[in-house]
Design an enzyme around this catalytic site. Structure first.
Site, PDB file in Angstrom:
ATOM      1  N   ASN A  18      -6.545 -17.756   7.435  1.00 41.84           N
ATOM      2  CA  ASN A  18      -5.943 -16.378   7.117  1.00 41.84           C
ATOM      3  C   ASN A  18      -4.570 -16.605   7.982  1.00 41.84           C
ATOM      4  O   ASN A  18      -4.869 -16.343   9.302  1.00 41.84           O
ATOM      5  CB  ASN A  18      -6.755 -15.220   7.585  1.00 41.84           C
ATOM      6  CG  ASN A  18      -6.108 -13.811   7.235  1.00 41.84           C
ATOM      7  OD1 ASN A  18      -4.986 -13.651   7.328  1.00 41.84           O
ATOM      8  ND2 ASN A  18      -6.895 -12.856   7.485  1.00 41.84           N
ATOM      9  N   ARG A 102      -6.010 -16.908   2.107  1.00 41.36           N
ATOM     10  CA  ARG A 102      -5.798 -15.403   2.075  1.00 41.36           C
ATOM     11  C   ARG A 102      -4.575 -15.108   1.794  1.00 41.36           C
ATOM     12  O   ARG A 102      -3.393 -15.687   2.748  1.00 41.36           O
ATOM     13  CB  ARG A 102      -6.058 -14.736   3.245  1.00 41.36           C
ATOM     14  CG  ARG A 102      -5.786 -13.203   3.106  1.00 41.36           C
ATOM     15  CD  ARG A 102      -6.137 -12.337   4.074  1.00 41.36           C
ATOM     16  NE  ARG A 102      -5.954 -10.952   3.883  1.00 41.36           N
ATOM     17  CZ  ARG A 102      -5.472 -10.191   4.858  1.00 41.36           C
ATOM     18  NH1 ARG A 102      -5.019 -10.385   5.987  1.00 41.36           N
ATOM     19  NH2 ARG A 102      -5.237  -8.716   4.592  1.00 41.36           N
ATOM     20  N   HIS A 191      -6.356  -5.443   0.624  1.00 39.42           N
ATOM     21  CA  HIS A 191      -7.811  -5.413   0.964  1.00 39.42           C
ATOM     22  C   HIS A 191      -8.714  -5.584  -0.096  1.00 39.42           C
ATOM     23  O   HIS A 191      -9.997  -5.142  -0.095  1.00 39.42           O
ATOM     24  CB  HIS A 191      -8.199  -3.982   1.661  1.00 39.42           C
ATOM     25  CG  HIS A 191      -7.575  -3.750   2.929  1.00 39.42           C
ATOM     26  ND1 HIS A 191      -7.308  -2.465   3.305  1.00 39.42           N
ATOM     27  CD2 HIS A 191      -7.197  -4.366   3.750  1.00 39.42           C
ATOM     28  CE1 HIS A 191      -6.847  -2.405   4.574  1.00 39.42           C
ATOM     29  NE2 HIS A 191      -6.854  -3.591   5.020  1.00 39.42           N
ATOM     30  N   HIS A 219     -12.576   1.237   3.500  1.00 37.11           N
ATOM     31  CA  HIS A 219     -12.389   0.348   4.259  1.00 37.11           C
ATOM     32  C   HIS A 219     -11.468   0.757   5.441  1.00 37.11           C
ATOM     33  O   HIS A 219     -10.076   0.999   5.163  1.00 37.11           O
ATOM     34  CB  HIS A 219     -11.501  -0.931   3.488  1.00 37.11           C
ATOM     35  CG  HIS A 219     -11.160  -2.127   4.392  1.00 37.11           C
ATOM     36  ND1 HIS A 219     -11.732  -3.303   4.329  1.00 37.11           N
ATOM     37  CD2 HIS A 219     -10.395  -2.180   5.342  1.00 37.11           C
ATOM     38  CE1 HIS A 219     -11.195  -4.070   5.131  1.00 37.11           C
ATOM     39  NE2 HIS A 219     -10.406  -3.389   5.880  1.00 37.11           N
ATOM     40  N   LEU A 220     -12.212   1.100   6.332  1.00 33.86           N
ATOM     41  CA  LEU A 220     -11.383   1.757   7.773  1.00 33.86           C
ATOM     42  C   LEU A 220     -11.261   0.640   9.179  1.00 33.86           C
ATOM     43  O   LEU A 220     -12.057   0.635   9.755  1.00 33.86           O
ATOM     44  CB  LEU A 220     -12.209   2.991   8.033  1.00 33.86           C
ATOM     45  CG  LEU A 220     -12.548   3.907   6.961  1.00 33.86           C
ATOM     46  CD1 LEU A 220     -13.252   5.009   7.643  1.00 33.86           C
ATOM     47  CD2 LEU A 220     -11.227   4.431   6.380  1.00 33.86           C
ATOM     48  N   ASN A 222      -7.959  -1.528  11.314  1.00 32.58           N
ATOM     49  CA  ASN A 222      -6.890  -0.858  11.573  1.00 32.58           C
ATOM     50  C   ASN A 222      -6.010  -0.515  10.817  1.00 32.58           C
ATOM     51  O   ASN A 222      -5.424   0.446  10.659  1.00 32.58           O
ATOM     52  CB  ASN A 222      -6.239  -2.105  12.631  1.00 32.58           C
ATOM     53  CG  ASN A 222      -5.028  -1.811  13.727  1.00 32.58           C
ATOM     54  OD1 ASN A 222      -5.181  -0.403  13.946  1.00 32.58           O
ATOM     55  ND2 ASN A 222      -4.233  -2.241  14.051  1.00 32.58           N
ATOM     56  N   GLY A 223      -5.873  -1.501   9.741  1.00 29.20           N
ATOM     57  CA  GLY A 223      -5.440  -1.041   8.244  1.00 29.20           C
ATOM     58  C   GLY A 223      -6.585  -0.517   7.559  1.00 29.20           C
ATOM     59  O   GLY A 223      -7.586  -0.747   7.867  1.00 29.20           O
ATOM     60  N   ARG A 252      -0.068   3.069  10.959  1.00 31.18           N
ATOM     61  CA  ARG A 252       0.741   3.472   9.874  1.00 31.18           C
ATOM     62  C   ARG A 252       0.461   4.801   9.316  1.00 31.18           C
ATOM     63  O   ARG A 252      -0.788   5.395   9.335  1.00 31.18           O
ATOM     64  CB  ARG A 252       0.392   2.537   8.666  1.00 31.18           C
ATOM     65  CG  ARG A 252       0.728   1.051   8.813  1.00 31.18           C
ATOM     66  CD  ARG A 252       0.710   0.310   7.528  1.00 31.18           C
ATOM     67  NE  ARG A 252       0.564  -1.062   7.593  1.00 31.18           N
ATOM     68  CZ  ARG A 252      -0.562  -2.055   7.421  1.00 31.18           C
ATOM     69  NH1 ARG A 252      -1.442  -1.658   6.845  1.00 31.18           N
ATOM     70  NH2 ARG A 252      -0.431  -3.185   7.796  1.00 31.18           N
ATOM     71  N   MET A 294     -10.168   3.586  17.737  1.00 32.15           N
ATOM     72  CA  MET A 294     -11.236   4.655  17.715  1.00 32.15           C
ATOM     73  C   MET A 294     -12.122   4.971  18.765  1.00 32.15           C
ATOM     74  O   MET A 294     -12.478   6.328  19.065  1.00 32.15           O
ATOM     75  CB  MET A 294     -11.749   4.664  16.233  1.00 32.15           C
ATOM     76  CG  MET A 294     -12.541   5.756  15.642  1.00 32.15           C
ATOM     77  SD  MET A 294     -11.486   7.468  15.825  1.00 32.15           S
ATOM     78  CE  MET A 294     -10.545   7.132  14.292  1.00 32.15           C
ATOM     79  N   GLY A 343     -15.030   2.038   9.990  1.00 30.91           N
ATOM     80  CA  GLY A 343     -16.373   2.297   9.134  1.00 30.91           C
ATOM     81  C   GLY A 343     -17.682   1.918   9.396  1.00 30.91           C
ATOM     82  O   GLY A 343     -18.792   2.671   9.270  1.00 30.91           O
ATOM     83  N   GLU A 344     -17.522   0.773   9.924  1.00 32.75           N
ATOM     84  CA  GLU A 344     -19.065   0.002  10.339  1.00 32.75           C
ATOM     85  C   GLU A 344     -19.568   0.574  11.653  1.00 32.75           C
ATOM     86  O   GLU A 344     -20.840   0.778  11.962  1.00 32.75           O
ATOM     87  CB  GLU A 344     -18.822  -1.590  10.397  1.00 32.75           C
ATOM     88  CG  GLU A 344     -18.575  -2.141   9.064  1.00 32.75           C
ATOM     89  CD  GLU A 344     -18.076  -3.416   9.308  1.00 32.75           C
ATOM     90  OE1 GLU A 344     -18.424  -4.193  10.191  1.00 32.75           O
ATOM     91  OE2 GLU A 344     -17.384  -4.032   8.345  1.00 32.75           O
ATOM     92  N   GLU A 395     -14.751 -10.686   4.733  1.00 32.05           N
ATOM     93  CA  GLU A 395     -13.620 -11.443   3.595  1.00 32.05           C
ATOM     94  C   GLU A 395     -13.528 -12.744   3.727  1.00 32.05           C
ATOM     95  O   GLU A 395     -13.309 -13.227   2.601  1.00 32.05           O
ATOM     96  CB  GLU A 395     -12.167 -10.628   4.223  1.00 32.05           C
ATOM     97  CG  GLU A 395     -11.964  -9.205   4.028  1.00 32.05           C
ATOM     98  CD  GLU A 395     -10.995  -8.473   4.402  1.00 32.05           C
ATOM     99  OE1 GLU A 395     -11.068  -8.007   5.708  1.00 32.05           O
ATOM    100  OE2 GLU A 395      -9.830  -8.328   3.900  1.00 32.05           O
TER     101      GLU A 395
HETATM  102  P1  ADP Z   1      -8.289  -5.238  11.287  1.00 29.48           P
HETATM  103  O1  ADP Z   1      -7.634  -4.310  10.431  1.00 29.48           O
HETATM  104  O2  ADP Z   1      -7.482  -5.615  12.249  1.00 29.48           O
HETATM  105  O3  ADP Z   1      -9.075  -6.240  10.696  1.00 29.48           O
HETATM  106  P2  ADP Z   1     -10.980  -4.244  12.113  1.00 29.48           P
HETATM  107  O4  ADP Z   1     -11.703  -4.069  10.627  1.00 29.48           O
HETATM  108  O5  ADP Z   1     -11.506  -5.270  12.896  1.00 29.48           O
HETATM  109  O6  ADP Z   1      -9.530  -4.398  11.867  1.00 29.48           O
HETATM  110  O7  ADP Z   1     -11.006  -2.820  12.819  1.00 29.48           O
HETATM  111  C1  ADP Z   1     -10.460  -2.720  14.034  1.00 29.48           C
HETATM  112  C2  ADP Z   1     -10.710  -1.236  14.543  1.00 29.48           C
HETATM  113  O8  ADP Z   1     -11.937  -0.986  14.570  1.00 29.48           O
HETATM  114  C3  ADP Z   1     -10.145  -1.028  16.085  1.00 29.48           C
HETATM  115  O9  ADP Z   1      -8.662  -0.739  16.152  1.00 29.48           O
HETATM  116  C4  ADP Z   1     -11.039   0.063  16.297  1.00 29.48           C
HETATM  117  O10 ADP Z   1     -10.247   1.425  16.046  1.00 29.48           O
HETATM  118  C5  ADP Z   1     -12.101   0.015  15.480  1.00 29.48           C
HETATM  119  N1  ADP Z   1     -13.469  -0.197  16.085  1.00 29.48           N
HETATM  120  C6  ADP Z   1     -13.910  -1.710  16.440  1.00 29.48           C
HETATM  121  N2  ADP Z   1     -15.172  -1.302  17.156  1.00 29.48           N
HETATM  122  C7  ADP Z   1     -15.423  -0.167  17.097  1.00 29.48           C
HETATM  123  C8  ADP Z   1     -16.488   0.619  17.935  1.00 29.48           C
HETATM  124  N3  ADP Z   1     -17.578   0.302  18.263  1.00 29.48           N
HETATM  125  N4  ADP Z   1     -16.364   2.234  17.467  1.00 29.48           N
HETATM  126  C9  ADP Z   1     -15.418   2.879  16.799  1.00 29.48           C
HETATM  127  N5  ADP Z   1     -14.294   1.916  16.486  1.00 29.48           N
HETATM  128  C10 ADP Z   1     -14.231   0.649  16.630  1.00 29.48           C
END
Ligand code: ADP
Length: 409
Positions: A18, A102, A191, A219-220, A222-223, A252, A294, A343-344, A395
């Site tokens: 990637n 990717r 995504h 899918h939450l 950074n993007g 964004r 977050m 999201g996770e 992914e």
């Molecule tokens: P990317 O889009 O860079 O692949 P990810 O899916 O890794 O992003 O998500 C990154 C975001 O997830 C971080 O900016 C943060 O906001 C959030 N995050 C990561 N761990 C936690 C957590 N334990 N609680 C809440 N938010 C989290």
């Protein structure tokens, strides 16, 4: 020693790359058992402070780190290859079946993973005007990998591919058709690898065939993007011509009235590049409250910080609007699924996004929502009409799986 070939004697390893503008993430997977043999990240390529972190997954070895300038993608990939070789996993190994890349933008042409030929690479290059931030880095990664292993199949897995099934009425912007077509302006979505993987895993979690299940995937990371998936086919997604449209993201804005851009140019005197920078890098959560993580935002909300609370509320309100809109698009929803970093991991985001949607058959069980786990799981009560789930995305595994399936066909 464990065998390194499939039962039919063919090589079973896939390297997933990637490549970003200043970073390369890589994973080496063994597709016999879908295990991860090694993972790594090279960041700040081209700067004095470049860093490579390599984690040998097999045997649980400790991560190794290299610091100091890594000039370009070629050096980055060479350094990664050296680390892999040190673990006995060199890229010259006959066990390596293919390299999966990717690629962010595949336009309308690429709806499937594709073996990269000169002609395919030219087409990815032709798409640079619609993906100026992403496709050039992906192309550099491909060329570098080709130079290292010219004999090996290299496969492009496109972020847009899963969304090419969107019906025309969802993909079209309501602007002059000739102008739109002349400049390939339409909604492509991104995504896609994650939306494909997560929607399929959700059907498995529900114990039902993919073809029977309608899912809203959130899918939450950074993007961030939402998709509506009917029977395994994407029918709507929130990102558009570029990844700027849709949900509120880390940096964004997501949806804004397009007239905001004319206003910023005409009234605020900003240049197009400045507006681009504002909406892509200085908006979203960071623009609203100064933080895009977050965890930090929730910590501030707990302390009574009003700007953080507003940012959280704007973020959640947008999510609710999309859940409502996609419920209408799908007609019947079987599951709403949260995935990626926020999201996770963020129970408060999940709780707030679903709160008040009982009329849609949606509810979250607080105890289930509080559980921390890396496994797919339901967080709705047993009697809920619509399932709410958390399904960790993967992914790299999806890219490796698609790559392997293609070269072994
Ligand atoms: P990317 O889009 O860079 O692949 P990810 O899916 O890794 O992003 O998500 C990154 C975001 O997830 C971080 O900016 C943060 O906001 C959030 N995050 C990561 N761990 C936690 C957590 N334990 N609680 C809440 N938010 C989290």
């Amino acid at each position: 020693m464990t065998p390194t070939h499939t039962t039919d004697g063919r090589a079973s390893r896939v390297l997933v790359l990637n490549s970003g503008s200043s970073s390369v993430k890589y994973q080496l997977l063994d597709m016999r058992d879908r295990s991860r043999l090694a993972t790594g990240l090279v960041e700040r390529i081209g700067e004095e402070t470049s860093r490579l972190v390599h984690t040998p997954s097999a045997g649980g070895g400790a991560p190794r780190e290299r610091t100091g300038r890594i000039a370009d993608h070629e050096q980055a990939l060479k350094a990664a290859a050296e680390e892999l070789a040190a673990d006995g996993l060199g890229l010259d190994s006959p066990e390596l079946a293919a390299i999966g890349h990717r690629v962010v933008h595949g336009g309308l042409r690429f709806s499937e993973p594709t073996v990269i030929t000169d002609e395919v690479l030219q087409e990815i290059e032709r798409l640079v005007p619609v993906a100026p931030l992403h496709n050039p880095a992906n192309i550099t990664g491909i060329r570098t990998a080709q130079a290292l292993r010219p004999d090996l199949p290299q496969v492009a897995v496109f972020d847009t591919a899963f969304h090419t099934t969107m019906p025309e009425h969802a993909a079209r912007y309501a602007i002059d058709v000739e102008t739109a077509d002349a400049h390939r302006i339409r909604r492509y979505g991104f995504h896609g690898t994650s939306h494909a993987y997560v929607s399929r895993r959700t059907a498995e979690l529900l114990g039902r065939p993919v073809a029977d299940v309608n899912v809203i995937v959130l899918h939450l990371g950074n993007g961030a993007s939402a998709s509506a998936v009917a029977g395994g086919r994407c029918v709507e997604t929130s990102m558009g011509l570029t990844p700027l449209e849709g949900l509120v993201m880390g940096t964004r804005s997501g949806d804004v009235d397009p007239a905001v851009t004319f206003h910023l140019k005409r009234v605020a005197g900003m240049s197009v590049d400045e507006i681009d920078d504002l909406l892509n890098k200085r908006s979203g959560l960071v623009g609203l409250c100064g933080d895009n993580d977050m965890r930090e935002i929730r910590r501030r909300v707990e302390e009574g910080d009003e700007r953080a609370a507003l940012a959280f509320d704007v973020y959640v309100h947008r999510l609710k609007k999309y859940i409502g809109a996609y419920s209408a698009v799908l007609g019947r929803v079987d599951a709403v699924v949260f995935t990626a970093g926020v999201g996770e991991n963020s129970a408060p985001v999940r709780e707030a996004a679903i709160a008040g949607l009982e009329g849609f058959g949606l509810a979250v069980d607080p105890d289930r929502n509080a559980v921390r786990s890396g496994e797919p799981r339901l967080i709705s009560p047993d009697d809920a009409r619509v399932a709410v789930a958390v399904v960790p995305t993967d992914e790299e595994l999806e890219i490796a799986g698609q790559t392997f399936a293609l070269v072994h066909n």
